[in-house]
Design an enzyme around this catalytic site. Sequence first.
Site, short mmCIF file in Angstrom:
data_model
loop_
_atom_site.label_atom_id
_atom_site.label_comp_id
_atom_site.label_asym_id
_atom_site.label_seq_id
_atom_site.Cartn_x
_atom_site.Cartn_y
_atom_site.Cartn_z
N ASP A 7 32.76 32.04 47.38
CA ASP A 7 33.59 32.74 46.45
C ASP A 7 32.68 33.44 45.36
OD1 ASP A 7 35.69 33.27 44.67
OD2 ASP A 7 35.15 31.42 43.53
N ASP A 9 33.43 34.59 41.49
CA ASP A 9 33.47 34.18 40.14
C ASP A 9 33.28 32.58 39.96
OD1 ASP A 9 33.45 36.59 39.10
OD2 ASP A 9 35.75 36.83 39.87
#
Length: 268
Positions: A7, A9
Site C-alpha cells: 500500500d 499511504d
Amino acid sequence: MPALVFDCDGVLADTERYGHLPAFNRTFEEFGLPVRWTDEEYARKVKVGGGKERMKTLLTPEFLARAGLPSDQAALDAEVARWHRRKTEIYTGIIAGGSIPPRPGVRRLAEEAHAAGWPLAVASTSAEPSVRSVLELAAGPELTPHFSVFAGDVVPSKKPAPDIYEYAVTRLGVDPLEVLVVEDSHNGLLAAVGAGLTCVVTTSAYTGEEDFTGAALVVGSLGDTGPDATVTHVLNDPFGADPRPYVRLADLSFLLTAARGPGPDRPG
C-alpha cells in the site's frame, strides 16, 4: 515467483498526518471553503478510501448552502474534481520537499525482494501522481522503475473493496497464493484478504487501535538496519514468524507458506 505489493499511504511513508491533511486544508483555504479538518476529524476521514471520496463527505445540504455550491450532482462532481486536482498538486509538492521520511524497512525489503526476483508493486486508492511521488521517496530512483503502480480510479470500488488488489494480481499475472501485501489499515487488510492475499500490517499514525484480525503478522514497523536502526515491535504473530530484530524477506516467504494452511486468525 512470489510478489510483494505495498500500500502507499501509511506504509511507504506516514503521509496522512503530515502530507494529506495539510494538503486538504490548504486546498479548502484556496477555494474559500468553510472547513478545516482537525487531526481528530481527519482520523475519522482516513477510514474513507480515496481523496475525492473524503471531500464528498463534506457535501451536506448545510455545507452546500454555506459554501454557495450548486446542488446539481454533475456540477458538484466537477467541482470536487477541481479541488482534488489542486490538492494532489499541493501534496506532491509537500512530498518533493522531503519533510516526510520514508518508513523504516521499506527500501530494505524491496531491495531484498527485487534481488530475489520477486515482482514489486504498489496498490493504492490514492491518485497516481501522489503515489508515484511517495514511491520515489521511499524506494529511491534506482528501485522505483522496477515497481508496477496501480492507483487511483483504475477500479470502480475503493478499499475496503478488494478491487485494487484483484486488479493488481491480474495485471501482474501472479497466483494470489503467492502475493504478500503490506498494509497499515483495517480497510486495507479487508481489501487484501478479500482478494485472497496474505497481508502483513505495519501500523501507522491513525491505525494503531484498529482491528487487524486476519493479518498474517502485525508490527509497529518493518524495522531497519544502519545508523537509523529500528527494531520491529511485534503486535500480533499468529503463525510464529518471530521477525526479529526486523522483518526480512525470509519472514515473508515463511508467512506465505504458513498462511496457506489453518492458522489462529484464519478460518480453516
